[in-house]
Design a protein around this motif. Structure first.
Motif, short mmCIF file in Angstrom:
data_model
loop_
_atom_site.label_atom_id
_atom_site.label_comp_id
_atom_site.label_asym_id
_atom_site.label_seq_id
_atom_site.Cartn_x
_atom_site.Cartn_y
_atom_site.Cartn_z
N GLU A 29 48.49 45.34 41.16
CA GLU A 29 48.37 45.28 42.62
C GLU A 29 47.66 46.50 43.22
N LYS A 30 47.19 47.39 42.37
CA LYS A 30 46.46 48.57 42.86
C LYS A 30 44.96 48.37 42.64
N ARG A 31 44.19 49.00 43.50
CA ARG A 31 42.74 48.91 43.46
C ARG A 31 42.23 49.84 42.35
N SER A 34 35.97 52.48 42.53
CA SER A 34 34.76 51.74 42.90
C SER A 34 33.76 51.77 41.75
N LYS A 57 37.78 40.72 34.50
CA LYS A 57 38.12 39.62 35.43
C LYS A 57 38.29 38.33 34.63
N LEU A 62 41.77 41.59 36.16
CA LEU A 62 41.28 42.06 37.45
C LEU A 62 40.87 40.88 38.33
N GLY A 64 38.54 40.41 42.10
CA GLY A 64 37.82 41.00 43.21
C GLY A 64 38.26 40.40 44.53
N GLN A 65 38.31 41.26 45.53
CA GLN A 65 38.59 40.80 46.89
C GLN A 65 37.42 41.26 47.75
N LYS A 68 37.00 44.42 49.98
CA LYS A 68 38.15 45.29 49.77
C LYS A 68 38.09 46.04 48.45
N GLY A 69 37.56 45.42 47.43
CA GLY A 69 37.49 46.05 46.12
C GLY A 69 38.00 45.14 45.03
N VAL A 70 38.24 45.75 43.88
CA VAL A 70 38.73 45.01 42.71
C VAL A 70 40.12 45.54 42.41
N TYR A 71 41.05 44.60 42.19
CA TYR A 71 42.45 44.95 42.00
C TYR A 71 42.96 44.49 40.63
#
Length: 155
Positions: A29-31, A34, A57, A62, A64-65, A68-71
């Motif tokens: 749940e953390k990003r 970058s 992914k 992982l 991607g959002q 927002k980034g990749v979590y």
């Protein structure tokens, strides 16, 4: 030579990020950092980092959002457990399909065809519901493999 080098760098980045997720350094749940930060951290090209993130992914670690980034969405252990669970469920589905085929064959010779037909219909319904819960379309032929349904559209 560059292609081999890129593959080695890609594998190193994938393995390191996977290990960081497994250790909790990159928590669920953390990003993650970058792309630019990962490029700097690993001293590799943007394409190597992007391919590494895409690989993770595809492994289900992982997500991607956009904007927002990749979590991190799962640990390697969670993905492996889910895979084992799905394999077990697939085995159960295969057993149910075998039972369904056996019942269908009995329909031709069984004097209680209506009862058997009802049982077959109920079993088929249960198998179809199981496929749907797994996000798969019920196969229309015995030769095909289950096809993954799109998550948001259900098709």
């Amino acid at each position: 030579m560059t292609d081999v080098n890129d593959r080695l760098l890609h594998a190193r980045v994938v393995n390191d990020i996977r290990a960081r997720i497994a250790s909790g350094d990159l928590a669920v749940e953390k990003r993650i950092p970058s792309t630019a930060q990962l490029v700097e951290e690993y001293g590799v090209s943007i394409s190597v980092v992007r391919r590494a993130v895409d690989t993770l992914k595809n492994e289900g670690l992982l997500q991607g959002q956009p904007g927002k980034g990749v979590y991190v969405i799962a640990t390697p252990e969670q993905v492996a457990a889910e895979r084992r669970s799905l394999e077990s469920l697939a085995s159960e589905v295969a057993d149910l399909r075998t039972d369904l085929q056996a019942l269908t064959k009995r329909l031709d010779s069984d004097s209680h065809a209506r009862t058997v037909a009802t049982e077959v219909a109920e079993l088929r319904s249960a198998v179809e519901q199981l496929y749907a819960r797994l996000g798969y379309a019920y196969p229309t032929s015995d030769a095909g493999t289950p096809k993954r349904r799109h998550r948001n559209t259900g098709t």
